[in-house]
Design a protein around this motif. Structure first.
Motif, PDB file in Angstrom:
ATOM      1  N   PRO A  54       0.816  -1.228   0.000  1.00  0.00           N
ATOM      2  CA  PRO A  54       0.000   0.000   0.000  1.00  0.00           C
ATOM      3  C   PRO A  54       0.845   1.273   0.000  1.00  0.00           C
ATOM      4  O   PRO A  54       0.462   2.262  -0.637  1.00  0.00           O
ATOM      5  N   LEU A  55       1.997   1.250   0.676  1.00  0.00           N
ATOM      6  CA  LEU A  55       2.865   2.428   0.691  1.00  0.00           C
ATOM      7  C   LEU A  55       3.396   2.731  -0.706  1.00  0.00           C
ATOM      8  O   LEU A  55       3.413   3.890  -1.155  1.00  0.00           O
ATOM      9  N   LEU A  56       3.826   1.703  -1.420  1.00  0.00           N
ATOM     10  CA  LEU A  56       4.327   1.890  -2.785  1.00  0.00           C
ATOM     11  C   LEU A  56       3.251   2.461  -3.705  1.00  0.00           C
ATOM     12  O   LEU A  56       3.536   3.309  -4.562  1.00  0.00           O
ATOM     13  N   ALA A  57       2.018   2.016  -3.531  1.00  0.00           N
ATOM     14  CA  ALA A  57       0.932   2.519  -4.366  1.00  0.00           C
ATOM     15  C   ALA A  57       0.724   4.017  -4.146  1.00  0.00           C
ATOM     16  O   ALA A  57       0.409   4.757  -5.090  1.00  0.00           O
ATOM     17  N   HIS A  58       0.924   4.475  -2.898  1.00  0.00           N
ATOM     18  CA  HIS A  58       0.813   5.909  -2.616  1.00  0.00           C
ATOM     19  C   HIS A  58       2.011   6.681  -3.160  1.00  0.00           C
ATOM     20  O   HIS A  58       1.852   7.805  -3.648  1.00  0.00           O
ATOM     21  N   LEU A  59       3.185   6.094  -3.083  1.00  0.00           N
ATOM     22  CA  LEU A  59       4.407   6.809  -3.456  1.00  0.00           C
ATOM     23  C   LEU A  59       4.618   6.886  -4.964  1.00  0.00           C
ATOM     24  O   LEU A  59       5.255   7.820  -5.460  1.00  0.00           O
ATOM     25  N   PHE A  60       4.114   5.899  -5.709  1.00  0.00           N
ATOM     26  CA  PHE A  60       4.346   5.853  -7.154  1.00  0.00           C
ATOM     27  C   PHE A  60       3.020   5.705  -7.911  1.00  0.00           C
ATOM     28  O   PHE A  60       2.799   4.722  -8.638  1.00  0.00           O
ATOM     29  N   PRO A  61       2.121   6.683  -7.757  1.00  0.00           N
ATOM     30  CA  PRO A  61       0.811   6.574  -8.429  1.00  0.00           C
ATOM     31  C   PRO A  61       0.919   6.680  -9.940  1.00  0.00           C
ATOM     32  O   PRO A  61      -0.018   6.295 -10.652  1.00  0.00           O
ATOM     33  N   GLU A  62       2.053   7.190 -10.447  1.00  0.00           N
ATOM     34  CA  GLU A  62       2.218   7.316 -11.899  1.00  0.00           C
ATOM     35  C   GLU A  62       2.137   5.968 -12.602  1.00  0.00           C
ATOM     36  O   GLU A  62       1.703   5.869 -13.751  1.00  0.00           O
ATOM     37  N   ILE A  63       2.601   4.917 -11.909  1.00  0.00           N
ATOM     38  CA  ILE A  63       2.689   3.607 -12.569  1.00  0.00           C
ATOM     39  C   ILE A  63       1.948   2.500 -11.825  1.00  0.00           C
ATOM     40  O   ILE A  63       1.709   1.430 -12.398  1.00  0.00           O
ATOM     41  N   ILE A  64       1.609   2.721 -10.555  1.00  0.00           N
ATOM     42  CA  ILE A  64       0.935   1.668  -9.784  1.00  0.00           C
ATOM     43  C   ILE A  64      -0.550   2.004  -9.686  1.00  0.00           C
ATOM     44  O   ILE A  64      -0.947   2.967  -9.022  1.00  0.00           O
ATOM     45  N   SER A  65      -1.356   1.207 -10.347  1.00  0.00           N
ATOM     46  CA  SER A  65      -2.803   1.443 -10.353  1.00  0.00           C
ATOM     47  C   SER A  65      -3.467   0.939  -9.082  1.00  0.00           C
ATOM     48  O   SER A  65      -4.515   1.443  -8.679  1.00  0.00           O
TER      49      SER A  65
END
Length: 673
Positions: free
Chosen positions: A255-266
């Motif tokens: 979940p942290l990665l999804a917040h940090l990299f919204p450009e590529i993580i849907s």
């Protein structure tokens, strides 16, 4: 890496300044200066060995200490393993808003580009793309068999609930966006994320995980990573450690990665842990090369309190090797995989880190996969096929710097130096000349074209970025030595051996420089260090040691220290015999190069020097029998060498053994006729 080095011949050799033991010459008996037996014995007893002072040594001129040439193999970019205006001078970017978004249908846009390039490159390109898709699907499937994969219907946990009091600090990843999905990332490229303040997990929890891993044998496993030996293992082999990591993926990192990299993580549900390992660093397994990671995203977790080790930490090359990111136990760095970074040297204690490479199930990394397959084709070798894959990857992303570097290396192999230089300079321009490997390759390419001043400049720029690169410091040392900059040359060898104490070429060349200046005592120490390294270097160092000990033995004998001279002469004989045996073995295994043949050719005259010195020292101590035995051994070792027979003839004359003198004289005549 060190065991697969390829040495080139270096023409510069330096003659010994120190006095060498006098040698005998292949002249007829009637031309030699006549001495009575008593006169010979008296002179030898006083340590005066120059019995034929008027004779010129025609058999062997002054023997050179020999050194090695530069490493001419350029850097392999694959998986080796200016800041934006809004970032400060250290590369810090303070939580700014980035461009880029999910608004564009990435897959639809990519498919359109692939069809356009398919019309240009043909069926082979389209087949490679389909292979990428199959491999990506298989990798994602395998990931879910071992690592946590989120439910696609699970809601995204709010950032504040994930982090609590933990904060995130952002750093610039440099001037070039990630190699895949580059258009999705907007500037500033503040894509290196480091947690701060409160750790994500406690020191006691980390210690428990490390203890589990050690029970699973993680610290017993070793492997080579680039030029360095590391300890650690993949989490697929550590089930208890993997269970803890999977919990962390579910509750924190996905979940942290999804917040940090919204450009590529849907969604967290598309993230896949591709390759995960727990690594141990210490004084014997100190660091990694500067490298890139094999995934669109990567993360590093600190598993050891900083008070338990000295040194260590992660640095990013574009920020400088000494600008180490602070990250104590329980903290994490999350970043694109393509940013160049390395593990800083640990000098004391133990440091564990957990590293993971990540994929995205709904986005195929076509650039990375084409590049990796091209690198595999290089090893076949299929250079034409490899070059095609690099060209295809660059068509998808013209800013793929590792593609440019890998393509340059193929052109170097094909001796297309100007074309290779064009590729490597393009990569360096994109990277604002902050890539030590690319600068190293540029130095090699310029050297191959005879542009030594430019080559030195490239190496010096590379050293400024990564002074712990042993090959780099060594090559720069060789170039500086060729310019007569001896002090600077030795400084580079000192840096090379500090970075890698087993870098034999640097020890050997350092010893040669010292011997050139007449400092054979310090040269001895360097050659002894080289003897501890790989056989290709150790064998050559042994021959140079033989020359050192003969030089020292002669000086000691001239000063009346026959015991010290005897020790030196015995050392010379020992190392030369060992070195010759190693050289012969390497030659039998087709590992002999032109320089190695030079060392092999040096064995006979050097070994005769040792026989001569030992025999004369025995005579100086009044032991004619041992002197005769030594000279007789020389004739047995080199039965067709006139010098050995002349030595035996002299000791027989001194002892009055006229019966054998006739047969010895006949042997000398048969050799000269």
């Amino acid at each position: 890496s060190n065991s697969h080095q390829r040495w080139t011949r270096m023409e510069r050799v330096v003659l010994l300044i120190s006095i060498l033991v006098t040698t005998l010459v292949a002249k007829s008996h009637s031309q030699a200066i006549e001495w009575s037996d008593d006169e010979r014995l008296q002179l030898w007893s006083r340590g005066e060995f120059n019995l034929d002072a008027t004779e010129k040594n025609e058999y062997i001129d002054l023997l050179p200490f020999r050194r090695l040439g530069p490493v001419s193999k350029v850097r392999n970019a694959v998986l080796r393993h200016q800041e934006s205006p809004n970032c400060d001078s250290n590369g810090y970017c303070w939580n700014q808003i980035r461009g880029g978004s999910q608004s564009v249908d990435y897959n639809k846009e990519m498919e359109s580009k692939i069809q356009e390039l398919g019309a240009r490159f043909g069926a082979d390109f389209l087949a490679a793309i389909e292979q990428n898709k199959r491999e990506h699907e298989e990798d994602c499937k395998k990931s879910c068999e071992m690592y946590y994969c989120a439910d696609e219907n699970a809601p995204l946990v709010p950032m504040e609930d994930i982090l609590g009091p933990t904060t995130i600090k952002s750093y610039s990843m440099g001037p070039v966006p990630p190699e895949d999905f580059a258009d999705s990332f907007g500037y500033p490229l503040d894509n290196i994320k480091v947690t701060e303040t409160k750790p994500l997990f406690s020191a006691s929890e980390a210690a428990s995980v490390v203890a589990k891993a050690e029970n699973e044998g993680v610290d017993k496993n070793e492997f080579k990573s680039g030029k360095y030996q590391l300890a650690g293992d993949w989490l697929v082999n550590l089930p208890d450690t993997r269970a803890w990591f999977n919990e962390q993926l579910q509750t924190t990192f996905f979940p942290l990665l999804a917040h940090l990299f919204p450009e590529i993580i849907s969604s967290p549900s598309v993230i896949r842990a591709h390759s995960v390992s727990l690594l141990k660093y210490n004084a014997s397994h100190p660091r990694t090369d500067v490298h890139v990671d094999n995934g669109i995203l990567a993360m590093t977790l600190a598993m050891t309190p900083s008070v338990q080790y000295t040194g260590g930490g992660t640095y990013f090359e574009h920020m400088g090797i000494d600008n180490i990111l602070p990250m104590d136990v329980g903290h994490a760095t999350l970043r694109p995989g393509s940013v160049r970074h390395g593990g800083h040297r640990v000098t004391d204690g133990n440091r564990y880190i957990l590293g993971a490479f990540l994929l995205l199930e709904d986005r195929v990394e076509h650039v990375r996969r084409l590049k990796n397959r091209g690198s595999e084709l290089r090893r076949v070798p299929d250079l034409e096929g490899a070059a095609k894959h690099f060209e295809w990857a660059l068509a998808l992303n013209p800013m793929c710097t590792t593609c440019l570097k890998d393509w340059a290396e193929i052109l170097h192999t094909q001796k297309q130096f100007a074309e290779a230089e064009e590729k490597i300079r393009k990569a360096l321009l994109l990277l604002e000349y902050k890539d030590s490997d690319a600068l190293f390759t540029l130095g090699v390419l310029l050297s191959e074209q005879g542009r030594d001043d430019e080559s030195i400049e490239a190496y010096q720029q590379s050293v400024e970025l990564n002074a712990e690169d042993a090959e780099l410091c060594y090559n720069l040392g060789v170039k500086l030595g060729a310019k007569g900059l001896v002090k600077e040359e030795m400084q580079m060898y000192a840096k090379a051996t500090k970075a890698n104490p087993k870098f034999g070429g640097a020890w050997l060349n350092w010893g040669t420089v010292l011997a050139e200046s007449g400092n054979v005592d310090d040269a001895e120490l360097m050659f002894l260090k080289a003897v501890e390294c790989e056989p290709e270097v150790a064998s050559k160092a042994m021959m140079n040691l033989g020359l050192v000990y003969i030089t020292q033995g002669n000086a000691l004998a001239q000063g009346g220290n026959l015991e010290g001279a005897m020790k030196a002469a015995l050392g010379a004989a020992k190392y030369m015999d060992q070195g010759k045996a190693m050289l012969d073995q390497l030659s039998a295994n087709n590992k002999a190069d032109s320089m190695m043949q030079k060392f092999i050719g040096q064995y006979r005259p050097l070994r005769l020097k040792a026989h001569q010195l030992l025999g004369q020292l025995h005579a100086g101590q009044g032991n004619m029998a041992k002197c005769e035995a030594e000279f007789r051994a020389a004739t047995q070792k080199f039965p067709e060498d006139i010098t050995a027979w002349k030595l035996l003839e002299r000791i027989l004359q001194i002892q009055g053994k006229t019966d054998e003198l006739k047969s010895v004289a006949e042997k000398i005549m048969s050799i000269t006729s």
